[in-house]
Design a protein around this motif. Sequence first.
Motif, PDB file in Angstrom:
ATOM      1  N   ARG A  57      -4.461  16.121  -6.675  1.00  0.00           N
ATOM      2  CA  ARG A  57      -4.177  15.480  -7.936  1.00  0.00           C
ATOM      3  C   ARG A  57      -2.688  15.922  -8.206  1.00  0.00           C
ATOM      4  O   ARG A  57      -2.330  16.374  -9.285  1.00  0.00           O
ATOM      5  CB  ARG A  57      -5.038  16.098  -8.711  1.00  0.00           C
ATOM      6  CG  ARG A  57      -6.526  15.945  -8.711  1.00  0.00           C
ATOM      7  CD  ARG A  57      -7.168  16.357  -9.882  1.00  0.00           C
ATOM      8  NE  ARG A  57      -6.956  15.367 -11.142  1.00  0.00           N
ATOM      9  CZ  ARG A  57      -6.184  16.084 -12.275  1.00  0.00           C
ATOM     10  NH1 ARG A  57      -5.793  17.364 -12.170  1.00  0.00           N
ATOM     11  NH2 ARG A  57      -5.996  15.281 -13.165  1.00  0.00           N
ATOM     12  N   GLU A 117       0.945   3.319 -16.714  1.00  0.00           N
ATOM     13  CA  GLU A 117       0.831   1.937 -17.087  1.00  0.00           C
ATOM     14  C   GLU A 117       2.033   1.791 -18.264  1.00  0.00           C
ATOM     15  O   GLU A 117       2.318   0.559 -18.119  1.00  0.00           O
ATOM     16  CB  GLU A 117      -0.481   1.562 -17.486  1.00  0.00           C
ATOM     17  CG  GLU A 117      -1.731   1.629 -16.401  1.00  0.00           C
ATOM     18  CD  GLU A 117      -2.028   3.144 -15.845  1.00  0.00           C
ATOM     19  OE1 GLU A 117      -1.602   4.099 -16.541  1.00  0.00           O
ATOM     20  OE2 GLU A 117      -2.333   3.181 -14.705  1.00  0.00           O
ATOM     21  N   ARG A 160       2.504   2.557  -7.074  1.00  0.00           N
ATOM     22  CA  ARG A 160       2.863   1.534  -7.652  1.00  0.00           C
ATOM     23  C   ARG A 160       4.465   1.613  -7.322  1.00  0.00           C
ATOM     24  O   ARG A 160       5.253   2.512  -7.332  1.00  0.00           O
ATOM     25  CB  ARG A 160       2.885   1.337  -9.198  1.00  0.00           C
ATOM     26  CG  ARG A 160       1.398   1.523  -9.534  1.00  0.00           C
ATOM     27  CD  ARG A 160       0.752   0.407 -10.035  1.00  0.00           C
ATOM     28  NE  ARG A 160       1.019  -0.553 -10.830  1.00  0.00           N
ATOM     29  CZ  ARG A 160       0.589  -0.591 -12.118  1.00  0.00           C
ATOM     30  NH1 ARG A 160       0.071   0.437 -12.647  1.00  0.00           N
ATOM     31  NH2 ARG A 160       1.014  -1.599 -12.740  1.00  0.00           N
ATOM     32  N   GLU A 180      -2.865  10.638 -19.603  1.00  0.00           N
ATOM     33  CA  GLU A 180      -3.754   9.700 -19.123  1.00  0.00           C
ATOM     34  C   GLU A 180      -3.180   8.147 -19.699  1.00  0.00           C
ATOM     35  O   GLU A 180      -2.586   8.164 -20.893  1.00  0.00           O
ATOM     36  CB  GLU A 180      -5.253   9.351 -19.788  1.00  0.00           C
ATOM     37  CG  GLU A 180      -6.040  10.464 -19.244  1.00  0.00           C
ATOM     38  CD  GLU A 180      -6.636  10.101 -17.742  1.00  0.00           C
ATOM     39  OE1 GLU A 180      -6.594   8.816 -17.594  1.00  0.00           O
ATOM     40  OE2 GLU A 180      -6.773  11.032 -16.968  1.00  0.00           O
ATOM     41  N   ALA A 199      -4.697  12.440  -2.694  1.00  0.00           N
ATOM     42  CA  ALA A 199      -5.578  12.341  -3.807  1.00  0.00           C
ATOM     43  C   ALA A 199      -6.279  13.540  -4.314  1.00  0.00           C
ATOM     44  O   ALA A 199      -6.322  13.813  -5.371  1.00  0.00           O
ATOM     45  CB  ALA A 199      -6.347  10.991  -3.533  1.00  0.00           C
ATOM     46  N   SER A 239      -3.666  12.057 -11.748  1.00  0.00           N
ATOM     47  CA  SER A 239      -4.002  11.027 -10.768  1.00  0.00           C
ATOM     48  C   SER A 239      -3.682   9.737 -11.419  1.00  0.00           C
ATOM     49  O   SER A 239      -3.359   9.356 -12.401  1.00  0.00           O
ATOM     50  CB  SER A 239      -5.637  11.049 -10.544  1.00  0.00           C
ATOM     51  OG  SER A 239      -6.138  10.633 -11.702  1.00  0.00           O
ATOM     52  N   VAL A 240      -3.378   8.764 -10.117  1.00  0.00           N
ATOM     53  CA  VAL A 240      -3.244   7.552 -10.491  1.00  0.00           C
ATOM     54  C   VAL A 240      -4.229   6.551  -9.570  1.00  0.00           C
ATOM     55  O   VAL A 240      -4.339   7.060  -8.503  1.00  0.00           O
ATOM     56  CB  VAL A 240      -1.704   6.914 -10.235  1.00  0.00           C
ATOM     57  CG1 VAL A 240      -0.836   7.762 -11.246  1.00  0.00           C
ATOM     58  CG2 VAL A 240      -1.127   7.246  -8.771  1.00  0.00           C
ATOM     59  N   THR A 241      -4.596   5.455 -10.022  1.00  0.00           N
ATOM     60  CA  THR A 241      -5.655   4.606  -9.368  1.00  0.00           C
ATOM     61  C   THR A 241      -4.805   4.176  -8.056  1.00  0.00           C
ATOM     62  O   THR A 241      -5.557   3.918  -7.099  1.00  0.00           O
ATOM     63  CB  THR A 241      -5.960   3.506  -9.914  1.00  0.00           C
ATOM     64  OG1 THR A 241      -4.891   2.675 -10.390  1.00  0.00           O
ATOM     65  CG2 THR A 241      -6.769   3.841 -11.244  1.00  0.00           C
ATOM     66  N   ALA A 242      -3.672   3.811  -7.907  1.00  0.00           N
ATOM     67  CA  ALA A 242      -2.871   3.515  -6.849  1.00  0.00           C
ATOM     68  C   ALA A 242      -1.352   3.444  -7.054  1.00  0.00           C
ATOM     69  O   ALA A 242      -0.866   3.518  -8.078  1.00  0.00           O
ATOM     70  CB  ALA A 242      -3.213   1.933  -6.522  1.00  0.00           C
TER      71      ALA A 242
END
Length: 194
Positions: A99, A191, A151, A187, A96, A146-149
């Motif tokens: 990045r 998703e 997938r 950003e 993380a 970056s990504v939160t988690a």
Amino acid sequence: MPLLSRSTSLYCSNACRQAAYRERRRKAAARLADERAARIPVELTSRARWVRYSGRKVPLRVDGRFAAVNDPSSWSDFDAAVSATAGEGIGFVLTAHDRIVVVDLDHAVEGGRILPWAQCIIGRLPATYMERGKSGTGLHLWFRGSVTAGRRVRRGEEAIEVYADRRYIIVGDRVPGTPLELAELPEGVVEQLL
């Protein structure tokens, strides 16, 4: 040359012949490493995040012992990983802190052509460093961001994985015509893809 050797002999002894063979192999390996380094972005090769991998895709240290994605002491710099002989190839560990995000499209290439569902995803992302996976049917798209988690999504023939931390990615061959640098991942685009 000893008197017992033929006048057409290239080497004075078996030991000289073997030494010359080893030197040719060393030079070929160095040339291959230089060519490979020229096909991987400096943004990746400049970081000490490299491992080898086994036939079962298990990360290995350069000496062949097991490596861990959460243990920086088991990683190496690019040159050490490329010149090591353990395992079958090289991989890059994602953290993380760096990045760096990888979008992995599994089974996205068939008969040398990118499948329509994968082409649609690639078209929605900025042009970036892209490579074929080890199998030859997958694609890895490398980004800064970056990504939160991480997938993983499977819908019919679509198989999309997104990783940015505590994973390693087997580094394959660069897709010709793609940039030799990492683009910024917009950003919220992940998703939208998933």
